[in-house]
Design a protein around this motif. Sequence first.
Motif, PDB file in Angstrom:
ATOM      1  N   LEU A 137      30.125  61.913  58.373  1.00 58.06           N
ATOM      2  CA  LEU A 137      30.749  61.059  57.358  1.00 58.06           C
ATOM      3  C   LEU A 137      30.466  61.599  55.958  1.00 58.06           C
ATOM      4  CD1 LEU A 137      30.100  57.480  58.804  1.00 58.06           C
ATOM      5  CD2 LEU A 137      32.128  58.926  59.057  1.00 58.06           C
ATOM      6  N   ALA A 138      29.268  62.135  55.751  1.00 59.47           N
ATOM      7  CA  ALA A 138      28.945  62.732  54.450  1.00 59.47           C
ATOM      8  C   ALA A 138      29.852  63.929  54.173  1.00 59.47           C
ATOM      9  CB  ALA A 138      27.474  63.147  54.414  1.00 59.47           C
ATOM     10  N   ASP A 139      30.157  64.707  55.202  1.00 62.41           N
ATOM     11  CA  ASP A 139      31.083  65.833  55.026  1.00 62.41           C
ATOM     12  C   ASP A 139      32.483  65.324  54.666  1.00 62.41           C
ATOM     13  OD1 ASP A 139      29.057  67.620  55.656  1.00 62.41           O
ATOM     14  OD2 ASP A 139      29.674  67.838  57.759  1.00 62.41           O
ATOM     15  N   LEU A 140      32.918  64.254  55.330  1.00 62.18           N
ATOM     16  CA  LEU A 140      34.230  63.682  55.005  1.00 62.18           C
ATOM     17  C   LEU A 140      34.260  63.166  53.570  1.00 62.18           C
ATOM     18  CD1 LEU A 140      34.907  61.732  58.325  1.00 62.18           C
ATOM     19  CD2 LEU A 140      36.070  63.809  57.551  1.00 62.18           C
ATOM     20  N   LYS A 141      33.145  62.628  53.134  1.00 65.93           N
ATOM     21  CA  LYS A 141      33.053  62.187  51.735  1.00 65.93           C
ATOM     22  C   LYS A 141      33.160  63.376  50.787  1.00 65.93           C
ATOM     23  CE  LYS A 141      30.014  59.770  48.488  1.00 65.93           C
ATOM     24  NZ  LYS A 141      28.757  59.004  48.323  1.00 65.93           N
ATOM     25  N   GLN A 142      32.455  64.445  51.107  1.00 70.50           N
ATOM     26  CA  GLN A 142      32.492  65.644  50.279  1.00 70.50           C
ATOM     27  C   GLN A 142      33.911  66.200  50.180  1.00 70.50           C
ATOM     28  OE1 GLN A 142      29.957  66.881  48.528  1.00 70.50           O
ATOM     29  NE2 GLN A 142      31.167  68.592  47.703  1.00 70.50           N
ATOM     30  N   GLU A 143      34.671  66.053  51.246  1.00 74.00           N
ATOM     31  CA  GLU A 143      36.054  66.536  51.285  1.00 74.00           C
ATOM     32  C   GLU A 143      37.023  65.582  50.592  1.00 74.00           C
ATOM     33  OE1 GLU A 143      36.759  67.116  55.454  1.00 74.00           O
ATOM     34  OE2 GLU A 143      34.999  68.412  55.654  1.00 74.00           O
ATOM     35  N   GLY A 144      36.542  64.421  50.168  1.00 75.03           N
ATOM     36  CA  GLY A 144      37.386  63.477  49.445  1.00 75.03           C
ATOM     37  C   GLY A 144      38.179  62.534  50.324  1.00 75.03           C
ATOM     38  N   LYS A 145      37.945  62.576  51.623  1.00 80.02           N
ATOM     39  CA  LYS A 145      38.709  61.705  52.516  1.00 80.02           C
ATOM     40  C   LYS A 145      38.194  60.272  52.502  1.00 80.02           C
ATOM     41  CE  LYS A 145      40.215  65.403  55.604  1.00 80.02           C
ATOM     42  NZ  LYS A 145      40.254  65.923  56.995  1.00 80.02           N
ATOM     43  N   ILE A 146      36.905  60.118  52.274  1.00 74.75           N
ATOM     44  CA  ILE A 146      36.316  58.782  52.196  1.00 74.75           C
ATOM     45  C   ILE A 146      35.428  58.704  50.966  1.00 74.75           C
ATOM     46  CG2 ILE A 146      36.378  58.568  54.714  1.00 74.75           C
ATOM     47  CD1 ILE A 146      33.315  58.884  54.718  1.00 74.75           C
ATOM     48  N   GLY A 147      35.077  57.463  50.609  1.00 79.84           N
ATOM     49  CA  GLY A 147      34.173  57.256  49.489  1.00 79.84           C
ATOM     50  C   GLY A 147      32.788  56.906  49.998  1.00 79.84           C
ATOM     51  N   ALA A 148      32.451  55.640  49.984  1.00 84.15           N
ATOM     52  CA  ALA A 148      31.139  55.195  50.429  1.00 84.15           C
ATOM     53  C   ALA A 148      31.058  55.204  51.956  1.00 84.15           C
ATOM     54  CB  ALA A 148      30.861  53.792  49.899  1.00 84.15           C
ATOM     55  N   ILE A 149      29.815  55.286  52.457  1.00 91.89           N
ATOM     56  CA  ILE A 149      29.547  55.304  53.898  1.00 91.89           C
ATOM     57  C   ILE A 149      28.881  53.997  54.299  1.00 91.89           C
ATOM     58  CG2 ILE A 149      28.228  56.440  55.730  1.00 91.89           C
ATOM     59  CD1 ILE A 149      28.505  59.039  54.123  1.00 91.89           C
ATOM     60  N   GLY A 150      29.357  53.403  55.397  1.00 97.85           N
ATOM     61  CA  GLY A 150      28.779  52.168  55.892  1.00 97.85           C
ATOM     62  C   GLY A 150      28.424  52.267  57.364  1.00 97.85           C
ATOM     63  N   LEU A 151      27.645  51.308  57.823  1.00 94.68           N
ATOM     64  CA  LEU A 151      27.279  51.171  59.230  1.00 94.68           C
ATOM     65  C   LEU A 151      27.586  49.747  59.672  1.00 94.68           C
ATOM     66  CD1 LEU A 151      23.744  52.872  59.208  1.00 94.68           C
ATOM     67  CD2 LEU A 151      25.934  53.947  59.811  1.00 94.68           C
ATOM     68  N   SER A 152      27.791  49.569  60.965  1.00 94.46           N
ATOM     69  CA  SER A 152      28.053  48.243  61.505  1.00 94.46           C
ATOM     70  C   SER A 152      27.152  47.984  62.706  1.00 94.46           C
ATOM     71  CB  SER A 152      29.522  48.125  61.927  1.00 94.46           C
ATOM     72  OG  SER A 152      29.792  46.856  62.487  1.00 94.46           O
ATOM     73  N   GLU A 153      26.605  46.770  62.769  1.00 92.60           N
ATOM     74  CA  GLU A 153      25.797  46.307  63.903  1.00 92.60           C
ATOM     75  C   GLU A 153      24.628  47.256  64.213  1.00 92.60           C
ATOM     76  OE1 GLU A 153      26.078  43.301  64.827  1.00 92.60           O
ATOM     77  OE2 GLU A 153      27.825  42.881  66.063  1.00 92.60           O
ATOM     78  N   VAL A 154      23.840  47.573  63.181  1.00 95.43           N
ATOM     79  CA  VAL A 154      22.664  48.416  63.371  1.00 95.43           C
ATOM     80  C   VAL A 154      21.402  47.667  62.961  1.00 95.43           C
ATOM     81  CG1 VAL A 154      23.925  50.586  63.046  1.00 95.43           C
ATOM     82  CG2 VAL A 154      22.847  49.473  61.071  1.00 95.43           C
ATOM     83  N   SER A 155      20.290  48.143  63.468  1.00102.34           N
ATOM     84  CA  SER A 155      18.984  47.583  63.123  1.00102.34           C
ATOM     85  C   SER A 155      18.515  48.150  61.790  1.00102.34           C
ATOM     86  CB  SER A 155      17.969  47.939  64.202  1.00102.34           C
ATOM     87  OG  SER A 155      17.768  49.349  64.237  1.00102.34           O
TER      88      SER A 155
END
Length: 331
Positions: A137-155
Amino acid sequence: MAKALTALTDTCRIGLGCMNLSHAYGVSTPEADAVRLLNRALDLGYNHLDTAALYGFGANETLLGKAVMHRRDEFFLASKCGMFKGPDGKRLIDGRPEALRRVCDEALQRLGVEHIDLYYLHRWDKSVPIEESVGTLADLKQEGKIGAIGLSEVSAATLRKAHREHPIAAVQTEYSLWTRNPEIAVLDACRELGATFVAFSPVARGMLTDAMPDPDRLIDSDLRRNMPRFQAEHFAANRQAIEGMQAVAKRTGYTTAQLALAWVLSRGEHIVAIPGTTSQVHLEENFQAKDLNLSADVLAELDRLVNRDTIHGPRYNAATQAEIDTEEFTA
């Protein structure tokens, strides 16, 4: 043209969960009605829309692409990867880099955008180190495809591991009066790390409303049919607890859903809620909850009526529970 939103912290504390327009609770909303509802949401001031590749196996992202992308600068767009339609047509959890990349590219195409503001890992694939999935996901952010990174249903522990790989902007988990698991650790972890906590199902899948669903009338495709709290051995006790909350709503002049949403927001300034609805009336009522300022006495009364001791049954069946990573209360 409205100023583009750049962070979840720029949004209102009530966002719109778009899932049930296409997925989960029975028959999908007719497209024309869904388009009207989404645009009405923007007219009211909603500026945070939440979707996922899973919802309708891509249909929900496609719906948003058709319905509101002509108003793209008016809202913060969140979607999710890591859980989607597999080759056999069934739901699949897959956190491998190649899968996350493929699903992201497909989401961008369905949404008709070049950038998703917040992209969650919908479920942690426990066969893949969380650092590896977050690194992708960090790579996708670096490429400009996404902005912030999130998680769902984690401890909290998994959140901390992921955060060391790349800062996590948001954690999305079920949270409401009847589901208190985030209070074990992840709410505090989000506060400590500066992550927004995004509460999904803040009105308990329709239970914390003025018209509770009748489990006997749910259609076969409604996912609540497989949820223990909606089954006969637990439902009567749960209904009784919530009827007490409904009485508080009548006394105060608010809807039961508004009380539920206001309670969630009262639990911390780093919390936002994303209720879903197919009703324009409820859409407006839910949004008004962000402005409620309930007294300490009312909040305490709600807390006493609906809590982990008065609600019976686990939130998920054993098979679904095994797929998530959230902390669980001990008996």
